[in-house]
Design a protein around this motif. Sequence first.
Motif, PDB file in Angstrom:
ATOM      1  N   TYR A 117     -32.177 -24.974   0.841  1.00 29.08           N
ATOM      2  CA  TYR A 117     -33.627 -25.000   1.059  1.00 29.08           C
ATOM      3  C   TYR A 117     -34.376 -25.682  -0.081  1.00 29.08           C
ATOM      4  O   TYR A 117     -34.014 -25.571  -1.253  1.00 29.08           O
ATOM      5  N   ASP A 118     -35.453 -26.363   0.288  1.00 33.38           N
ATOM      6  CA  ASP A 118     -36.347 -27.062  -0.625  1.00 33.38           C
ATOM      7  C   ASP A 118     -37.029 -26.078  -1.587  1.00 33.38           C
ATOM      8  O   ASP A 118     -37.898 -25.312  -1.185  1.00 33.38           O
ATOM      9  N   ALA A 119     -36.626 -26.129  -2.869  1.00 42.35           N
ATOM     10  CA  ALA A 119     -37.210 -25.243  -3.882  1.00 42.35           C
ATOM     11  C   ALA A 119     -37.811 -26.074  -5.010  1.00 42.35           C
ATOM     12  O   ALA A 119     -37.610 -25.790  -6.188  1.00 42.35           O
ATOM     13  N   MET A 120     -38.551 -27.102  -4.652  1.00 40.52           N
ATOM     14  CA  MET A 120     -39.140 -28.012  -5.628  1.00 40.52           C
ATOM     15  C   MET A 120     -40.047 -27.280  -6.620  1.00 40.52           C
ATOM     16  O   MET A 120     -40.066 -27.576  -7.809  1.00 40.52           O
ATOM     17  N   PHE A 121     -40.807 -26.292  -6.112  1.00 41.01           N
ATOM     18  CA  PHE A 121     -41.781 -25.606  -6.942  1.00 41.01           C
ATOM     19  C   PHE A 121     -41.504 -24.106  -6.988  1.00 41.01           C
ATOM     20  O   PHE A 121     -40.618 -23.591  -6.299  1.00 41.01           O
ATOM     21  N   THR A 122     -42.285 -23.414  -7.805  1.00 44.27           N
ATOM     22  CA  THR A 122     -42.333 -21.962  -7.783  1.00 44.27           C
ATOM     23  C   THR A 122     -43.632 -21.552  -7.089  1.00 44.27           C
ATOM     24  O   THR A 122     -44.537 -22.367  -6.883  1.00 44.27           O
ATOM     25  N   ASP A 123     -43.746 -20.279  -6.738  1.00 46.40           N
ATOM     26  CA  ASP A 123     -44.984 -19.801  -6.117  1.00 46.40           C
ATOM     27  C   ASP A 123     -46.182 -20.042  -7.027  1.00 46.40           C
ATOM     28  O   ASP A 123     -47.282 -20.368  -6.553  1.00 46.40           O
ATOM     29  N   ASP A 124     -45.997 -19.894  -8.335  1.00 41.71           N
ATOM     30  CA  ASP A 124     -47.101 -20.114  -9.272  1.00 41.71           C
ATOM     31  C   ASP A 124     -47.512 -21.581  -9.334  1.00 41.71           C
ATOM     32  O   ASP A 124     -48.692 -21.894  -9.533  1.00 41.71           O
TER      33      ASP A 124
END
Length: 272
Positions: A198-205
């Motif tokens: 899965y695409d995890a380019m960013f964090t929630d923050d």
Amino acid sequence: MYARFWGVRGSIPVADTRFARYGGNTSCVEVRCGDARLVFDAGTGLRPLAAALDREGCSDLDLFLSHGHVDHVIGLPFFTFAYRRENSLRIWSGHQEEEGATTESGVRRLMSSPLLPITPDIFPADVSFRDFSPGNGLSPAAGVSIRTARLRHPGGATGYRVDYRGRSICYVTDTEHDPQAPDENILALVEGADLMIYDAMFTDDELPRHRGWGHSTWEEGARLCRAAGVGTYVIFHHSPERDDEALDRIGAAAERLLPGAVVAREGLALVP
């Protein structure tokens, strides 16, 4: 059946000692289903994959593109597999949002002046182009079935689910989620899957500062896995700014949130 990672980065490849453990090549994942070889995306990881295919004597391959952005296709002109006359290569993609776009037109646009001095006609291999629409089912080889789904990404993108002999691997990259509700297309695609990349380019923050970029977060991937009953969650498409230490921290946090979660790195092989 297994998945092997040849490129795990997004946007642009990186070359620095700070990225050595997880790797700096852009998206490229090999999936083996018995004798059938499937490859998902043609980022810079396609080049080291080609060397392995040559050593193993592979001569038949299906390549599935999530979309045509440069980090996902730039390895194709340098894919030595396509320069061997005895080989057969089928390149697949879902129709993009641009009217009249096809798999072949996208590859020809990449491999043309002024970007490159060659066209796909230089390939001696038997190269063919296969178009489909997201939502279509595909059957690239005996016993192998693929489901597809539309993803939320500028210009369009496609997610894939490969099923083989009762096991399943999902490849879902370059998609932006709605913080208010999970993406029903993705939930339906990955429901009960053994493994989800899965695409995890960013964090929630980080995500609020990157709205409209077409990417998701590792935390959203974990939430989708829980909701859909996925077996193993693989964090993928790492930001080019994310060094090894930062990915170690994400891996530790992901393990606390969803035990068994894995941070993708080059050379990693996983059996679903």
